[in-house]
Design an enzyme around this catalytic site. Structure first.
Site, mmCIF file in Angstrom:
data_model
loop_
_atom_site.group_PDB
_atom_site.id
_atom_site.type_symbol
_atom_site.label_atom_id
_atom_site.label_comp_id
_atom_site.label_asym_id
_atom_site.label_seq_id
_atom_site.Cartn_x
_atom_site.Cartn_y
_atom_site.Cartn_z
ATOM 1 N N SER A 69 3.854 -1.963 -20.897
ATOM 2 C CA SER A 69 2.758 -2.299 -19.985
ATOM 3 C C SER A 69 3.199 -3.388 -19.018
ATOM 4 O O SER A 69 3.555 -4.489 -19.415
ATOM 5 C CB SER A 69 1.537 -2.790 -20.771
ATOM 6 O OG SER A 69 0.659 -3.488 -19.902
ATOM 7 N N LYS A 105 -0.954 -1.477 -4.316
ATOM 8 C CA LYS A 105 -1.950 -2.301 -5.004
ATOM 9 C C LYS A 105 -1.283 -3.271 -5.983
ATOM 10 O O LYS A 105 -1.606 -4.451 -6.025
ATOM 11 C CB LYS A 105 -2.920 -1.354 -5.734
ATOM 12 C CG LYS A 105 -4.025 -1.999 -6.511
ATOM 13 C CD LYS A 105 -5.150 -1.008 -6.731
ATOM 14 C CE LYS A 105 -4.939 -0.092 -7.920
ATOM 15 N NZ LYS A 105 -5.053 -0.765 -9.221
ATOM 16 N N SER A 106 -0.331 -2.766 -6.761
ATOM 17 C CA SER A 106 0.344 -3.621 -7.752
ATOM 18 C C SER A 106 1.081 -4.771 -7.065
ATOM 19 O O SER A 106 1.002 -5.925 -7.494
ATOM 20 C CB SER A 106 1.395 -2.811 -8.520
ATOM 21 O OG SER A 106 0.789 -2.014 -9.479
ATOM 22 N N GLN A 146 1.255 -4.847 -16.965
ATOM 23 C CA GLN A 146 0.234 -5.895 -16.909
ATOM 24 C C GLN A 146 0.441 -6.914 -18.024
ATOM 25 O O GLN A 146 0.337 -8.125 -17.797
ATOM 26 C CB GLN A 146 -1.164 -5.270 -16.999
ATOM 27 C CG GLN A 146 -1.471 -4.402 -15.788
ATOM 28 C CD GLN A 146 -2.816 -3.724 -15.863
ATOM 29 O OE1 GLN A 146 -3.485 -3.757 -16.897
ATOM 30 N NE2 GLN A 146 -3.221 -3.096 -14.776
ATOM 31 N N GLY A 178 -8.140 -4.153 -13.797
ATOM 32 C CA GLY A 178 -7.427 -4.560 -14.999
ATOM 33 C C GLY A 178 -6.274 -5.488 -14.667
ATOM 34 O O GLY A 178 -5.987 -6.445 -15.394
ATOM 35 N N ASP A 184 0.033 6.368 -13.501
ATOM 36 C CA ASP A 184 -1.125 6.419 -12.600
ATOM 37 C C ASP A 184 -1.211 7.741 -11.840
ATOM 38 O O ASP A 184 -2.243 8.048 -11.237
ATOM 39 C CB ASP A 184 -1.077 5.256 -11.595
ATOM 40 C CG ASP A 184 -1.344 3.926 -12.286
ATOM 41 O OD1 ASP A 184 -1.838 3.927 -13.430
ATOM 42 O OD2 ASP A 184 -1.050 2.879 -11.677
ATOM 43 N N ARG A 210 0.384 -9.137 -6.955
ATOM 44 C CA ARG A 210 1.426 -10.128 -7.274
ATOM 45 C C ARG A 210 1.688 -11.063 -6.107
ATOM 46 O O ARG A 210 1.953 -12.255 -6.295
ATOM 47 C CB ARG A 210 2.697 -9.405 -7.716
ATOM 48 C CG ARG A 210 2.499 -8.799 -9.129
ATOM 49 C CD ARG A 210 3.350 -7.592 -9.354
ATOM 50 N NE ARG A 210 3.286 -7.106 -10.732
ATOM 51 C CZ ARG A 210 2.358 -6.244 -11.202
ATOM 52 N NH1 ARG A 210 1.395 -5.805 -10.419
ATOM 53 N NH2 ARG A 210 2.395 -5.850 -12.464
#
Ligand code: S3P
Length: 426
Positions: free
Chosen positions: A166, A21-22, A168, A93, A314, A26
């Site tokens: 973080s 997902k991450s 993000q 997020g 996570d 990107r």
């Protein structure tokens, strides 16, 4: 409502999990602002990634699915246009924070909103550094909550130390920094996942990394490239834990991303006594990838300290399930950040595990879990949080009588085929 029956026999089989997902977020973001056509292979069909795709379509980027890939026609940063309506980031997020970094330097006003969960999540952490760079971001009632109104413009590079590790926040600042004047330097207290740095390089950006610090020059344009997204280790973690908890199990999960900034979960499980093998280790698109072979056995409790947080945050929901079925006590500490995820994951998991008969001491920054051999069956609440739902589903396999999830649709945020995959290896 979904019922997970207890497993009557060891788990067996081979499976793949959706694209990371991450990395998917990107790939869509960088493909959208690069120059030329990029193709993204193995993008997860999850709701979160779809939000990022829709956001860039709203910003005028042309893209379409073609067979197994998403084709993105990037025309550079300057081709993004005023969407003329609110961009809905849903539950994601990552979409909201990374997009804020992109839009902070665009010469128009944009508004980002999300669902009830995302509207509760802290956005000051991006408002502050992007503000220092020159962006004006207005939050709901000035409380640092979405919706956010971003009045973008010309930015100046900054030197910034993140108060909390973080990926993000780091990525939002880097995406703004690529478009700013001068250099942007940032440092984190712990190194968080580095997918933005790796992928920006693949798109031709000059980025230097030294330990926990990253330096990027401003005014950079990116060149299109193809990205093959590896399987999501965070999704694989549910099956890894399921298999290690059921004696006699043997499960192979193919093509899983094993970036060391993400692989804390495997390290922790091995410390607990799990047998996990890395097969066919290789590098794909700058990311380490392997097939994982996992064997069932008996685990022992361990202390999971603050040093593990950035590399496994996570996976704490499903690790707490591993702790609940390990011999002795498992403690998690230094993980206050868990309270600011899609739900308050400390409270949600403590409550869920207690309902399954586990003794849990909830602490401000973690918990102590007293392991037992079997869990009780019961009805549990997921709080609409995909990782809480999947973690409690895995708990159901080792319960007497099964576990009933009040709401399980949320698994589609990151892993739409979760229940089907679970059936496949039972
Ligand atoms: C993510 C970073 C992590 C993680 C989240 C995805 C990302 O959050 O929990 O699910 O894609 O950058 P942090 O920003 O707290 O590191």
């Amino acid at each position: 409502m979904t019922r997970i029956e207890e497993a009557k026999r060891p788990l067996r089989g081979e499976l793949t999990v959706p694209g990371d997902k991450s990395i998917g977020h990107r790939a869509v973001i960088l493909g959208s602002v690069a120059e030329g056509e990029s193709r993204v292979f193995n993008l997860s069909g999850g709701e979160d990634n779809r939000r990022t795709v829709q956001a860039f379509k709203d910003l005028g980027v042309e893209m379409r699915e073609e067979g197994q890939s998403l084709r993105i026609q990037g025309r550079g940063w300057n081709a993004l246009t005023d969407p003329g309506r609110v961009i809905d980031c849903g539950n994601s997020g990552t979409t909201m924070r990374l997009l804020s970094g992109v839009l902070a330097a665009r010469p128009f006003v944009s508004v980002l909103d999300g669902d009830a969960s995302l509207r509760q999540r802290p956005m000051r952490r991006i408002i502050e550094p992007l503000g220092k760079m020159g962006a004006e971001i207005v939050s709901r009632n000035g409380k640092g909550l979405a919706p956010l109104e971003i009045r973008g413009g010309i930015l100046q590079g900054i030197r910034y130390t993140l108060p909390v590790a973080s990926a993000q926040v780091k990525s939002a600042v880097l995406l703004a920094g690529l478009q700013a004047k001068g250099e942007t330097w940032l440092e984190e207290p712990q190194k968080s996942r580095d997918h933005t740095e790796l992928m920006a390089r693949a798109f031709g950006a000059r980025i230097s990394v030294e330990g926990r610090a990253v330096l990027v020059e401003g005014g950079q344009s990116l060149k299109a490239t193809d990205v093959h997204v590896p399987g999501d280790l965070s999704s694989a973690a549910f099956f890894i834990v399921a298999a290690v908890l059921i004696p006699g199990s043997e499960v192979v999960i193919r093509s899983v991303g094993c970036n060391p900034t993400r692989s804390g979960v495997v390290e922790i499980l091995m410390r607990m006594g799990a047998r996990i093998e890395f097969l066919n280790q290789r590098i794909e698109a700058g990311e380490p990838v392997a097939d994982l072979r996992v064997f069932g056995g008996r685990l022992r409790g361990v202390d999971v300290g603050p040093e593990m947080v950035a590399r496994s945050i996570d996976e704490y929901p499903v690790l707490s399930v591993a702790g609940a079925l390990a011999e002795g006590v498992t403690t998690i500490s230094g993980a206050r950040e868990l309270r600011y995820k899609e739900s308050d994951r400390i409270a949600a998991m403590a409550q869920g595990l207690r309902r399954l008969g586990v003794e849990v001491e909830e602490r401000e920054d973690g918990m102590a879990i007293h392991g037992k051999e079997r869990l009780n069956g019961n009805r549990v609440e997921t709080y609409g949080d995909h990782r809480v739902a999947m973690a409690l589903a895995i708990a159901g396999l080792s319960s007497d009588g099964g576990v009933e999830l009040d709401d399980s649709d949320c698994v589609g945020i990151s892993f739409p085929g979760f229940f089907a995959s679970l059936e496949k290896c039972r």
